[in-house]
Scaffold this motif. Structure first.
Motif, PDB file in Angstrom:
ATOM      1  N   MET A 157      47.634  65.008 -36.019  1.00 25.28           N
ATOM      2  CA  MET A 157      47.972  64.112 -34.120  1.00 25.28           C
ATOM      3  C   MET A 157      49.264  63.866 -33.996  1.00 25.28           C
ATOM      4  SD  MET A 157      46.416  63.259 -31.775  1.00 25.28           S
ATOM      5  CE  MET A 157      44.252  63.915 -32.456  1.00 25.28           C
ATOM      6  N   THR A 158      49.580  62.848 -34.401  1.00 27.95           N
ATOM      7  CA  THR A 158      51.593  62.474 -34.791  1.00 27.95           C
ATOM      8  C   THR A 158      52.374  63.505 -34.249  1.00 27.95           C
ATOM      9  OG1 THR A 158      50.918  60.987 -35.638  1.00 27.95           O
ATOM     10  CG2 THR A 158      52.936  61.818 -35.379  1.00 27.95           C
ATOM     11  N   GLN A 159      52.401  64.875 -35.120  1.00 27.31           N
ATOM     12  CA  GLN A 159      52.857  65.685 -34.081  1.00 27.31           C
ATOM     13  C   GLN A 159      52.755  66.889 -33.192  1.00 27.31           C
ATOM     14  OE1 GLN A 159      55.499  67.083 -36.178  1.00 27.31           O
ATOM     15  NE2 GLN A 159      55.885  69.104 -35.178  1.00 27.31           N
ATOM     16  N   VAL A 160      51.268  67.104 -33.263  1.00 28.41           N
ATOM     17  CA  VAL A 160      51.187  67.246 -31.761  1.00 28.41           C
ATOM     18  C   VAL A 160      51.635  66.656 -30.152  1.00 28.41           C
ATOM     19  CG1 VAL A 160      48.863  67.390 -30.617  1.00 28.41           C
ATOM     20  CG2 VAL A 160      48.779  68.803 -32.920  1.00 28.41           C
ATOM     21  N   ILE A 161      51.234  65.100 -30.779  1.00 30.69           N
ATOM     22  CA  ILE A 161      51.925  64.166 -29.654  1.00 30.69           C
ATOM     23  C   ILE A 161      53.555  65.270 -29.561  1.00 30.69           C
ATOM     24  CG2 ILE A 161      52.538  61.962 -28.971  1.00 30.69           C
ATOM     25  CD1 ILE A 161      49.305  61.685 -29.924  1.00 30.69           C
ATOM     26  N   HIS A 162      54.190  64.677 -30.271  1.00 31.15           N
ATOM     27  CA  HIS A 162      55.666  64.832 -30.365  1.00 31.15           C
ATOM     28  C   HIS A 162      56.264  66.021 -29.684  1.00 31.15           C
ATOM     29  CE1 HIS A 162      60.075  65.301 -31.782  1.00 31.15           C
ATOM     30  NE2 HIS A 162      59.688  66.937 -32.231  1.00 31.15           N
ATOM     31  N   SER A 163      55.566  67.197 -29.911  1.00 33.59           N
ATOM     32  CA  SER A 163      55.761  68.538 -29.730  1.00 33.59           C
ATOM     33  C   SER A 163      55.203  68.346 -28.013  1.00 33.59           C
ATOM     34  CB  SER A 163      54.901  69.527 -30.415  1.00 33.59           C
ATOM     35  OG  SER A 163      54.919  69.811 -32.062  1.00 33.59           O
ATOM     36  N   ILE A 164      54.205  67.891 -27.699  1.00 28.14           N
ATOM     37  CA  ILE A 164      54.154  68.319 -26.780  1.00 28.14           C
ATOM     38  C   ILE A 164      54.092  67.191 -25.594  1.00 28.14           C
ATOM     39  CG2 ILE A 164      52.366  67.297 -24.480  1.00 28.14           C
ATOM     40  CD1 ILE A 164      49.719  67.591 -26.767  1.00 28.14           C
TER      41      ILE A 164
END
Length: 841
Positions: free
Chosen positions: A733-740
């Protein structure tokens, strides 16, 4: 100064201080600013610690010194600074200093109390003197009054307030005299009429001069009043009303002789009071002048002494209660100085057993220490206002020294305004040792603390102002224009060329409201301007169109370079912490996403500048249309900028599309793979180089065996960070938020850099220098904070940097005012103007 690129290498040291030498050792440490203490008594409340009594004593001394400073300032006595930073007082002198300050306080309070009492008595006597002078004509009194009982004469010829008349009427006449505030006269008179039902006669007159109120010290206008009444009950009511309106009541004389005696007595007492008050003030000033000589040094000494005892409260005692144990963070380069400071403290106290230290291993993350000087401190404060990076991360302040003034100058570019700012900053730099600048008001002190920032901002603004050819919003012709107007006349061209070109003649010049210079005509364009924009554009009707195109493209290029530079700096962090997988799975996909879209946009801009000339400018395609067509895949083929453009663009889009899933899923899947027992490449597991607090990522890099070993070592006394459970869902979830955030931010941030174009155009409108400078200053800060720092700084930003002045060197508020003020301005000013953009802080 140390390295500005990364923070200092720190180590954890344990100090063993003898009880009798602990104060002197900490004083020596504080003077050198070598260590930051750790609190070993976190579970003990503040009022239950060992040295709480000494802290209270220091607070009492601070209270006394604050009273002395207040009295000195009230007496308008200058405070000599004396020694800049005197050391903490020795223990043998503390009780003596406390006794002297307490005696001085008692003496000052007594003298001040007597002075105020004398002054109040003097003001009351002066009021009484004015009252007697004014009321002398209010009532006609018989000088020799004797009661008579003969038959009443006619009352028409008698004065109502005559004493003999009142006596013959058989009434008890009373008088109340005093002074009342000018603003209360009307209400006072109405109240007397309503309460006393007309049984009073009020006579009043305004004093010619304003008098000081004995109670409040305020200089106001007064009215003298005399109230005549009949009966004791009426008299009680009158006195109560006077008390309610805070009137100053004074006794009224019964005869002219009594009035004269009172007046003579008042004059004598006033003269005596003037003499006594003058001597009292002289004595008080002598005492305050003597106290002012040492009060500045004592204030600093007491602050240092209080800081020492605060640090001692963080120490723990050994079993015998004869030795204090402290744990401190210290730069590895200063360990030798730390040992020397402990030796100096032990030698000063005369102890037979010296204090000593040793380093201890730990896996805790040390604090971040970045040494600064007077030049780099202001830029470091700008970075610290956003957040302090984690230990040993790349420090962006080194690059901010150049990028911040440059981005400011792009928006502020004006040769004249920049030179004014440069001269102002240069004046502050040349007079930086002047004592008045350090003691100036808050706003001026902020300018002084940021003097080197202003110096570079002014210097860069001069450079960009020359490029824009803008001096106080006017163009300057320094080298002569590269355009020749006379070459456009038909008489200057050959007859065979006149038919092919649109040239000027006398009739065209007379009829046309606007004339166009054609660079294709030979001799019209003789070459580019040597430096900056040609001044002839200041006369052109399409000047704004030309500047918009130039500055907009320039803003996009600078913005993309700035953001890409932030991503590249993040690679240095991954290499330093030996996390090569972050380079392959995060940094490289981010660079590919950025460069394949926006880097290609820069390529098209530069390519069009270089390839197309004045002759081919009419057939040059629009960059905006070409960039949009890159994503729309139009069915109809366009001319394009270069051969094979369609294939290159499709390849770039394929690379961009492939980098997105890698950016979203690469790192979480790799960490899961590591957590399941696979080997890792390029990861170090030793010391605090790897393990940092609250890091799910680093927990995955440690196998279950490593975590168990760390737990066992912790039980044995080694200081390690307790590792948390690996949570794949949270990491994903952290990586997805960072990527978006990154993918959308690349678009919004690129548009956000257009403020460089907008602010530079607004400055051409000759807006006020200070307001426009403040606006450009805040926008430059925001571009650094939200567009660059968040890309390469670690997500877990520390709350505050390491402060190595912990023991006895108090840190003033001046060094913190810049970034505190910046934070307030950012929250208020920038959020108001740019609320539509994404904020990452």
């Amino acid at each position: 100064m140390g390295s500005l690129f990364r923070s200092e290498t720190m180590c954890l040291a344990q100090l063993f201080l003898q009880s009798g030498t602990a104060y002197e050792c900490l004083s020596a440490l504080g003077e050198k600013g070598l260590v930051q203490f750790r609190d070993l008594n976190q579970n003990v409340s503040s009022f239950q610690r060992k040295f709480v009594g000494e802290v209270k004593r220091c607070e009492e001394l601070e209270r006394i010194l604050a009273f002395l400073v207040q009295e000195i300032n009230k007496a308008d006595i200058p405070l000599p600074e004396g020694e800049a930073s005197p050391p903490a007082p020795p223990l043998k002198q503390v009780l003596e200093m406390q006794e002297q300050l307490q005696k001085l306080e008692v003496e000052l309070r007594e003298v001040t109390k007597n002075k105020e009492k004398l002054r109040k008595n003097l003001l009351e006597l002066i009021e009484y003197t004015h009252l007697l002078r004014v009321t002398k004509s209010f009532v006609k009194r018989n000088v020799e009054f004797e009661p008579t009982y003969e038959e009443f004469p006619p009352l028409e010829n008698e004065t109502l307030l005559d004493y003999s008349c009142m006596q013959r009427l058989g009434a008890k006449l009373g008088f109340v005299s005093g002074l009342i505030n000018q603003g209360k006269v009307d209400a006072f008179e109405k109240m007397l009429w309503r309460v006393c039902k007309g049984y009073t006669i009020v006579t009043y007159a305004e004093l010619d001069e304003s008098l000081e109120d004995p109670e409040t010290g305020e200089v106001i206008k007064w009215y003298v009043f005399l109230i005549s009444f009949w009966g004791e009950q009426i008299g009680h009511k009158v006195k109560k009303i006077c008390d309610c309106y805070h009137c100053h009541i004074y006794p009224y004389p019964n005869s002219a002789e009594e009035r004269r005696e009172i007046q003579e007595g008042l004059n004598t007492r006033i003269q005596d009071l003037y003499t006594v008050l003058h001597k009292t003030e002289d004595y008080l000033r002598q005492v305050l002048c003597k106290a002012a000589e040492s009060v500045y040094s004592r204030v600093i000494q007491v602050k240092k002494m209080k800081a020492i005892y605060h640090m001692l409260n963080m120490c723990s005692f050994d079993v015998t209660n004869k030795c204090l144990i402290a744990e401190v963070w210290c730069p590895e380069a200063d360990l030798q100085q730390l040992r020397l400071a402990l030796e100096d403290g032990s030698r000063e106290s005369g102890a037979t057993i010296p204090s000593f230290m040793n380093t201890i291993p730990t896996k805790e993350t040390p604090p971040t220490l970045i040494r600064t000087n007077k030049f780099t401190e202001g830029f470091q404060n700008i970075v610290d206002a956003y957040g302090v990076g984690s230990y040993r991360e790349v420090n962006p302040a080194l690059f901010t020294i150049i990028t911040f003034p440059f981005l400011f100058a792009v928006m502020f570019g004006d040769f004249g305004h920049g030179f004014v700012m440069f001269l102002f900053a240069l004046l502050l730099v040349l007079n930086e040792n002047h004592p008045r600048l350090n003691q100036s008001q808050e706003i001026m002190r902020m300018f002084f603390n940021g003097r080197y920032i202003l110096l570079l901002m002014g210097l860069f603004s001069v450079y960009t102002g020359l490029i824009y050819n803008d001096c106080f919003s006017k163009s300057v012709n320094l080298f002569g224009s590269g355009w020749n107007v006379s070459a456009m006349y038909s008489s200057s061209q050959a007859p065979e060329k006149q038919k092919k070109m649109v040239l000027w003649n006398d009739s065209v010049v007379r009829r046309s409201r606007a004339l166009q210079l054609d660079p294709v005509v030979p001799g019209v364009f003789q070459g580019p301007y040597p430096f900056g924009i040609d001044p002839i554009w200041n006369l052109a009707t399409n000047r704004l169109t030309f500047l918009n195109s130039f500055k907009m493209k320039m803003s996009v290029i600078l913005g993309i370079i700035h953001m890409t530079f932030g991503v590249i700096l993040g690679i240095f962090n991954h290499l330093h912490f030996r996390k090569k997988f972050n380079i392959y799975l995060v940094s490289i996909p981010e660079l590919l996403f950025m460069l394949c879209i926006f880097g290609y946009l820069i390529f098209m801009i530069v390519y069009k500048w270089l390839v197309y000339s004045a002759e081919t400018s009419r057939v040059a395609p629009s960059i905006l249309i070409e960039f949009i067509n890159m994503f729309l895949f139009p069915a109809s083929e366009t001319s394009g900028l270069y051969p094979g453009q369609e294939h290159v663009q499709r390849l770039l889009l394929v690379v961009t599309a492939l980098s997105v899933p890698v950016l979203f899923l690469g790192k979480p899947l790799f960490l899961l793979w590591l957590h399941n027992g696979r080997s890792c490449f390029g990861v170090s597991r030793s010391g605090y180089t790897l393990v940092r607090k609250d890091s799910e990522e680093e927990v995955s890099l440690l196998g279950s065996q490593d975590i168990e070993e760390g737990h066992n070592q912790m039980e044995d006394g080694c200081r390690e960070v307790t590792s948390e459970e690996f949570n794949f869902g949270e990491i994903l979830m952290t990586q997805v938020i960072h990527s978006i955030e990154y993918c959308l931010g690349c678009i919004s941030n690129t548009a956000s850099y257009l403020r460089l174009w907008a602010l530079s155009l607004a400055h051409a409108l000759f807006i006020l220098l200070i307001m426009e400078g403040l606006s450009a200053f805040l926008h430059a800060i925001r571009l650094h904070w939200t567009r660059t720092f968040h890309v390469f700084l670690d997500g877990k930003i520390q709350q505050e940097p390491c402060k190595l002045r912990a023991a006895s060197s108090p840190r003033g508020d001046d060094s913190e005012q810049i970034h505190l003020w910046l934070y307030k301005c950012m929250k208020g000013h920038i959020c108001t103007f740019l609320s539509g953009w994404n904020f990452f802080y």
